[in-house]
Design an enzyme around this catalytic site. Structure first.
Site, short mmCIF file in Angstrom:
data_model
loop_
_atom_site.label_atom_id
_atom_site.label_comp_id
_atom_site.label_asym_id
_atom_site.label_seq_id
_atom_site.Cartn_x
_atom_site.Cartn_y
_atom_site.Cartn_z
CB SER A 135 -0.87 0.01 1.27
OG SER A 135 -1.50 1.26 1.46
CE1 TYR A 148 -3.52 -1.83 5.70
CE2 TYR A 148 -3.33 0.46 5.01
CZ TYR A 148 -3.48 -0.88 4.69
OH TYR A 148 -3.56 -1.27 3.38
#
Length: 248
Positions: A135, A148
């Site tokens: 990501s 995250y």
């Protein structure tokens, strides 16, 4: 599991929806025999029927599930580590340890388990390839996202380390770093709150799962001597993890 001899095998984790399902469809169209793995195996079976692939149950957080999954796949040329996700948007001070634990188990240890299980098969293929979907959260940080971003940084370090450790072997290594993609990602992050998840994408045009899948297949179908180390893709409306242009 029977494998068509004329089709190289591609393994896709987290393949029941979103990027994983889209990638399975694209790889099937590109001539791969696709093995789809996810906990919701019945949804994988629907996609597998479309591409003449194989659906198998897989929970990347369970070592025994990973072992059984890998044993059921006799050979593989491509592994797409796509399983992962986010939970919560709490600041560090009020972080939920269970949410952090889930993110690390899924994104980091899940990737580790699958990679370890399939490296011998990828090596044996003579032209292996590991694609890991991280990501843009693996490249930066943002407030309330430490669980995250921390997990994605760790997952990326695991993946990038392979580039040196496997140097000289017939295995390519590609990291895909997507920005905002409209999938079930935000619904998982917000515990199934579809309305809250939808607001994430209001006023802008996010990437689609198919956009990311197209990029993965592009990397996987380059000539064997070409290694696309890292690909970052974001919507035109997004400059960074927190900078976005929203139309009124």
């Amino acid at each position: 599991m029977s494998v068509a001899n004329d089709r190289p095998t591609a393994v896709v984790t987290g393949a029941s929806s979103g990027i994983g399902a889209a990638t399975a469809r694209r790889l099937g169209g590109a001539g791969f025999h696709v093995v789809l793995g996810a906990r919701r195996v019945e949804r994988c079976e629907e996609v597998a029927k479309e591409v003449d692939g194989t659906a198998l149950p897989l929970d990347v957080t369970d070592a025994e599930s990973v072992r059984a999954f890998a044993e059921a796949v006799p050979e593989a040329r491509l592994l797409v580590n796509n399983a992962g996700g986010a939970k919560g948007l709490d600041p560090v001070e009020s972080a939920d340890e269970e949410q952090w634990r889930w993110m690390w188990e899924t994104n980091v240890l899940g990737t580790l388990r699958l990679t370890k299980a399939f490296l011998p098969k990828l090596r044996a293929s003579g032209d292996g390839h590991v694609v890991t979907v991280t990501s843009i959260a693996a490249l930066d940080f943002y407030d309330n996202g430490a669980g995250y971003t921390g997990a994605k940084h760790a997952q990326a370090m695991l993946h990038r380390t392979l580039r040196g450790e496997l140097l000289g072997e017939p295995i390519r290594i590609t990291e895909i770093c997507p920005g905002m993609v409209e999938t079930e990602f935000s619904e998982v992050r917000f515990d199934g709150d579809a309305e809250k998840a939808a607001k994430v994408y209001e006023g802008l045009t996010p990437l689609t799962a198919d956009d990311v899948a197209d990029t993965i297949v592009f990397a996987a179908t380059r000539p064997s001597h070409v290694n696309l180390d890292q690909i970052v893709l974001k919507p035109r409306d997004q400059a960074s993890g927190t900078r976005r242009h929203r139309r009124s």
